[in-house]
Enzyme design. Structure first.
Site, PDB file in Angstrom:
ATOM      1  N   LEU A  71       0.825  -1.205   0.000  1.00  0.00           N
ATOM      2  CA  LEU A  71       0.000   0.000   0.000  1.00  0.00           C
ATOM      3  C   LEU A  71       0.865   1.264   0.000  1.00  0.00           C
ATOM      4  O   LEU A  71       0.354   2.370   0.067  1.00  0.00           O
ATOM      5  CB  LEU A  71      -0.929   0.006   1.219  1.00  0.00           C
ATOM      6  CG  LEU A  71      -2.009  -1.082   1.237  1.00  0.00           C
ATOM      7  CD1 LEU A  71      -2.770  -1.064   2.550  1.00  0.00           C
ATOM      8  CD2 LEU A  71      -2.972  -0.930   0.067  1.00  0.00           C
ATOM      9  N   LYS A  80      15.607  -6.533   2.257  1.00  0.00           N
ATOM     10  CA  LYS A  80      16.056  -5.488   3.183  1.00  0.00           C
ATOM     11  C   LYS A  80      17.532  -5.626   3.561  1.00  0.00           C
ATOM     12  O   LYS A  80      18.174  -4.665   3.937  1.00  0.00           O
ATOM     13  CB  LYS A  80      15.186  -5.485   4.441  1.00  0.00           C
ATOM     14  CG  LYS A  80      13.761  -5.000   4.155  1.00  0.00           C
ATOM     15  CD  LYS A  80      12.931  -4.920   5.423  1.00  0.00           C
ATOM     16  CE  LYS A  80      11.488  -4.588   5.080  1.00  0.00           C
ATOM     17  NZ  LYS A  80      10.657  -4.387   6.266  1.00  0.00           N
ATOM     18  N   GLU A  82      22.880   4.046   7.664  1.00  0.00           N
ATOM     19  CA  GLU A  82      22.696   4.657   8.980  1.00  0.00           C
ATOM     20  C   GLU A  82      21.637   3.856   9.707  1.00  0.00           C
ATOM     21  O   GLU A  82      20.496   4.277   9.863  1.00  0.00           O
ATOM     22  CB  GLU A  82      22.285   6.122   8.812  1.00  0.00           C
ATOM     23  CG  GLU A  82      23.403   6.937   8.189  1.00  0.00           C
ATOM     24  CD  GLU A  82      23.034   8.383   7.908  1.00  0.00           C
ATOM     25  OE1 GLU A  82      21.841   8.729   7.951  1.00  0.00           O
ATOM     26  OE2 GLU A  82      23.961   9.161   7.642  1.00  0.00           O
ATOM     27  N   ALA A 129      11.669 -15.284  13.288  1.00  0.00           N
ATOM     28  CA  ALA A 129      13.042 -14.774  13.277  1.00  0.00           C
ATOM     29  C   ALA A 129      13.385 -14.401  11.835  1.00  0.00           C
ATOM     30  O   ALA A 129      14.421 -14.777  11.307  1.00  0.00           O
ATOM     31  CB  ALA A 129      14.002 -15.824  13.820  1.00  0.00           C
ATOM     32  N   GLY A 186      13.118 -11.333   8.496  1.00  0.00           N
ATOM     33  CA  GLY A 186      13.773 -10.067   8.171  1.00  0.00           C
ATOM     34  C   GLY A 186      13.415  -8.905   9.088  1.00  0.00           C
ATOM     35  O   GLY A 186      14.271  -8.078   9.400  1.00  0.00           O
ATOM     36  N   ARG A 212      10.349 -21.464  14.104  1.00  0.00           N
ATOM     37  CA  ARG A 212      10.326 -22.842  13.589  1.00  0.00           C
ATOM     38  C   ARG A 212      11.744 -23.361  13.374  1.00  0.00           C
ATOM     39  O   ARG A 212      12.107 -24.449  13.816  1.00  0.00           O
ATOM     40  CB  ARG A 212       9.517 -22.874  12.285  1.00  0.00           C
ATOM     41  CG  ARG A 212       9.466 -24.226  11.632  1.00  0.00           C
ATOM     42  CD  ARG A 212       8.707 -24.160  10.335  1.00  0.00           C
ATOM     43  NE  ARG A 212       9.320 -23.224   9.379  1.00  0.00           N
ATOM     44  CZ  ARG A 212       8.870 -23.037   8.140  1.00  0.00           C
ATOM     45  NH1 ARG A 212       7.803 -23.681   7.721  1.00  0.00           N
ATOM     46  NH2 ARG A 212       9.464 -22.182   7.337  1.00  0.00           N
TER      47      ARG A 212
HETATM   48  P1  ATR Z   1      13.163 -14.446   5.780  1.00  0.00           P
HETATM   49  O1  ATR Z   1      13.244 -15.458   6.908  1.00  0.00           O
HETATM   50  O2  ATR Z   1      13.657 -15.000   4.486  1.00  0.00           O
HETATM   51  O3  ATR Z   1      13.738 -13.126   6.134  1.00  0.00           O
HETATM   52  P2  ATR Z   1      10.583 -13.446   6.294  1.00  0.00           P
HETATM   53  O4  ATR Z   1       9.326 -13.478   5.509  1.00  0.00           O
HETATM   54  O5  ATR Z   1      11.129 -12.177   6.771  1.00  0.00           O
HETATM   55  O6  ATR Z   1      11.636 -14.246   5.466  1.00  0.00           O
HETATM   56  O7  ATR Z   1      10.417 -14.382   7.590  1.00  0.00           O
HETATM   57  C1  ATR Z   1       9.652 -15.466   7.585  1.00  0.00           C
HETATM   58  C2  ATR Z   1       9.386 -15.857   9.027  1.00  0.00           C
HETATM   59  O8  ATR Z   1       8.163 -16.580   9.037  1.00  0.00           O
HETATM   60  C3  ATR Z   1      10.428 -16.783   9.589  1.00  0.00           C
HETATM   61  O9  ATR Z   1      10.497 -16.646  10.991  1.00  0.00           O
HETATM   62  C4  ATR Z   1       9.862 -18.144   9.204  1.00  0.00           C
HETATM   63  O10 ATR Z   1      10.281 -19.214   9.987  1.00  0.00           O
HETATM   64  P3  ATR Z   1      11.567 -20.071   9.535  1.00  0.00           P
HETATM   65  O11 ATR Z   1      12.750 -19.289   9.965  1.00  0.00           O
HETATM   66  O12 ATR Z   1      11.413 -21.362  10.244  1.00  0.00           O
HETATM   67  O13 ATR Z   1      11.471 -20.230   8.033  1.00  0.00           O
HETATM   68  C5  ATR Z   1       8.401 -17.900   9.471  1.00  0.00           C
HETATM   69  N1  ATR Z   1       7.546 -18.823   8.737  1.00  0.00           N
HETATM   70  C6  ATR Z   1       7.181 -18.752   7.439  1.00  0.00           C
HETATM   71  N2  ATR Z   1       6.382 -19.802   7.106  1.00  0.00           N
HETATM   72  C7  ATR Z   1       6.260 -20.542   8.239  1.00  0.00           C
HETATM   73  C8  ATR Z   1       5.560 -21.745   8.572  1.00  0.00           C
HETATM   74  N3  ATR Z   1       4.830 -22.403   7.650  1.00  0.00           N
HETATM   75  N4  ATR Z   1       5.650 -22.217   9.831  1.00  0.00           N
HETATM   76  C9  ATR Z   1       6.375 -21.565  10.764  1.00  0.00           C
HETATM   77  N5  ATR Z   1       7.052 -20.421  10.519  1.00  0.00           N
HETATM   78  C10 ATR Z   1       6.996 -19.920   9.289  1.00  0.00           C
END
Ligand code: ATR
Length: 277
Positions: free
Chosen positions: A15, A65, A76, A131, A133, A155
């Site tokens: 958005l 990011k 910064e 955990a 981005g 996870r």
């Molecule tokens: P990235 O980890 O590449 O920075 P993100 O979208 O910022 O991507 O973060 C995705 C978050 O959602 C992560 O914490 C991810 O968990 P994992 O580190 O185990 O991948 C969580 N996530 C996404 N899909 C998930 C699922 N089906 N079950 C549990 N956690 C999920």
């Protein structure tokens, strides 16, 4: 006419164009703000378009990011966050040279979203899910607000452990386990899709807690719906989004001889503009 962009993948849901274009118009600024889905390999080229004056500013969203950082002249940001969501041009009036600068406005966006609803984190037990981005920016903002504890569950354990290296205060728990908390924050992407469910036992959580979801579209994820059903306070990521955008707009509108740019008000009109279609 100036040109601004938000880049990410996916980007359809963003958005940012609606909000920034509205603020440009309100402030009589001749500028256009667009969204662009990009690949990792496009990033260097897009940033070089800032160097040759074709683009004046960029917002960065998932999952780039971190990967934009090597292409910038200056960052910064608190190093621990490893996250740039706003790229702007710093003009030096004397030398005439331009620097491409990266900032992180998610931190303030999160902080202001809590101030907006007058929620104080001080002394509270905070539970973070995820955990990804955006998570380090949220932890960073929280630590400044002095909670008593920050518990984190992800996870993939390895990613939680990596965050603990950066933020030793974190207490890690297994994915699916729940510890006593005052505020729980979903920073995962679970909830973006309608059938997404976070595997926690909502009935095991006492009453009067605060559930915060970084996701703002859909307006109420399953996580927030389950919480609402049980009478907890809920908040989605809309205000965080608005306030990070307000900070970005301020950076985009910095003139060479002043320190700060424009800070458009976050009012009813702005919030209506962002109502989901
Ligand atoms: P990235 O980890 O590449 O920075 P993100 O979208 O910022 O991507 O973060 C995705 C978050 O959602 C992560 O914490 C991810 O968990 P994992 O580190 O185990 O991948 C969580 N996530 C996404 N899909 C998930 C699922 N089906 N079950 C549990 N956690 C999920």
């Amino acid at each position: 006419m100036k040109k601004f962009l938000v880049i990410g993948n996916p980007i359809d849901h963003s958005l940012s164009p609606r909000l920034h274009n509205y603020w440009f118009k309100e402030n009589n600024i001749d500028a256009v703000y667009e969204k662009k889905q990009v690949k990792e390999s496009d990033i260097e080229g897009i940033i070089s378009e800032m160097r040759n004056g074709k683009i004046d500013g960029i917002n960065v969203t998932v999952p780039f990011k971190k990967s934009v950082i090597p292409f910038l002249d200056k960052i910064e940001i608190p190093e621990k966050t490893q996250s740039v969501n706003t790229i702007y041009i710093e003009k030096n009036k004397i030398t005439g040279s331009n620097k491409i600068v990266g900032r992180n406005t998610d931190i303030l966006g999160f902080k202001y979203s809590l101030e907006h609803i007058k929620y104080s984190v001080k002394g509270k037990k905070i539970f973070i899910l995820g955990a990804g981005g955006v998570t380090p920016s949220i932890i960073y903002a929280l630590e400044e607000m002095k909670p008593s504890t920050i518990i984190l569950s992800n996870r993939t354990k390895e990613k939680a452990k990596n965050l603990k290296k950066l933020f030793p205060q974190l207490e890690l728990v297994e994915w699916g386990d729940i510890k006593n908390f005052d505020m729980i924050i979903n920073t995962t992407s679970l909830g973006l899709k309608e059938n997404d469910k976070i595997p926690i036992n909502y009935d095991q959580i006492g009453s009067g807690k605060f559930f915060y979801d970084v996701i703002y579209n859909p307006k109420k994820t399953n996580f927030l719906l389950e919480a609402e059903k049980r009478g907890h306070q809920i908040e989605n990521g809309k205000m965080m989004f608005v306030y990070q955008a307000q900070e970005a707009f301020s950076l985009f509108t910095i003139a060479p001889d002043v320190w700060t740019g424009l800070k458009p008000p976050v009012n009813k009109k702005v919030l209506e503009l962002l109502e989901n279609d």
